[in-house]
Design an enzyme around this catalytic site. Structure first.
Site, PDB file in Angstrom:
ATOM      1  N   ASP A  13      71.877  68.780  40.816  1.00  8.24           N
ATOM      2  CA  ASP A  13      70.434  67.771  41.606  1.00  8.24           C
ATOM      3  C   ASP A  13      71.351  67.323  42.477  1.00  8.24           C
ATOM      4  OD1 ASP A  13      67.915  66.039  41.411  1.00  8.24           O
ATOM      5  OD2 ASP A  13      69.328  64.646  40.599  1.00  8.24           O
ATOM      6  N   ASP A  15      69.261  63.737  44.476  1.00 11.03           N
ATOM      7  CA  ASP A  15      69.930  62.095  44.554  1.00 11.03           C
ATOM      8  C   ASP A  15      69.657  62.024  43.091  1.00 11.03           C
ATOM      9  OD1 ASP A  15      67.977  62.072  47.468  1.00 11.03           O
ATOM     10  OD2 ASP A  15      66.434  63.456  46.230  1.00 11.03           O
ATOM     11  N   ASP A 188      71.050  64.020  36.877  1.00 14.27           N
ATOM     12  CA  ASP A 188      71.338  62.180  36.336  1.00 14.27           C
ATOM     13  C   ASP A 188      69.701  62.157  36.064  1.00 14.27           C
ATOM     14  OD1 ASP A 188      69.211  63.165  38.555  1.00 14.27           O
ATOM     15  OD2 ASP A 188      68.858  60.609  38.821  1.00 14.27           O
TER      16      ASP A 188
END
Length: 240
Positions: A13, A15, A188
């Protein structure tokens, strides 16, 4: 940690995982709300709303702003003050502002570069899969000198559906030429985990990103890492 001895590729991922982009979101969104004559949106709300794609971000924040007491009274007298009525203009202004500052208020997380360099040295194929629009993602990776680590790069507009739907992970595995069970998702948030579980990919989550205001350790995963620098060693420790 779940056994990861047969991992053949890693999907990252962007961001909240590789790059701390909250500052970019804040600046672009503050400027967007000003263009619409709406009050400034709180930074805390921005952080909690990141992760499900830019369209979801804009719509959620617009709904919040036009329901603020100082705005709601105006909206009752002005039916045009609705999310649907404002979205097109907000989206255009957001794109303008975000592309103008993309990466300027963002930093690569400590440990992320170490992890990418170590995995690249092992010859590990890597892809980047984000819900950020593809053009934004490609520009950010280039700005932060990360683009060369990745083969496939896909954004939230690359497929018919976004994470947490498993489709983007399934398609990314196809692009990598690897089986889902041997392709590690590193993210995240619960979005990343939900998509990975549904696609059949093992998942590792970092503890410092954007998980909609919730503890990411409460989300099932193979491991939770305080720094990505630990990822290669943890993978090697499982026997790789």
């Amino acid at each position: 940690m779940q056994n990861l001895t047969e991992i053949e590729a890693v999907i990252f991922d962007l961001d909240g995982t590789l790059v701390h982009t909250l500052g970019d979101f804040q600046v672009a969104l503050h400027r967007t709300m000003a263009d619409l004559d709406l009050p400034p949106v709180s930074d805390a709300l921005i952080e909690q709303t990141i992760g499900k794609g830019s369209e979801h971000l804009i719509r959620t924040l617009l709904a919040h702003q036009i329901n603020r007491p100082e705005v709601k009274g105006v909206g009752q007298a002005c039916p045009a003050l609705s999310v649907d009525a404002l979205f097109s203009r907000a989206w255009l202004r957001y794109q303008h502002h975000y592309l103008e500052i993309n990466g300027q208020f963002a930093d690569v997380y400590p440990g992320a570069l170490d992890a990418l360099e170590a995995l690249a040295a092992q010859g590990m194929p890597m892809a980047c899969l984000t819900n950020k629009p593809l053009a934004f993602a490609q520009a950010l990776l280039k700005e932060k000198s990360l683009a060369h680590f990745f083969g496939p790069v896909f954004g939230g507009d690359s497929f018919e559906r976004k994470k947490p739907d498993p489709l983007p992970l399934i398609k990314t595995c196809e692009a990598l030429g690897t089986h889902a069970a041997r392709t590690l998702m590193v993210g995240d948030s619960s979005n990343d985990a939900q998509a990975a579980h549904a696609a059949g990919c093992p998942v590792v989550l970092v503890t410092y990103g954007y998980n909609h205001g919730h503890r990411v350790q409460d989300t099932p995963a193979a491991a939770w890492l305080d720094t990505l620098a630990d990822l290669p060693e943890r993978m090697n420790a499982t026997g790789r």
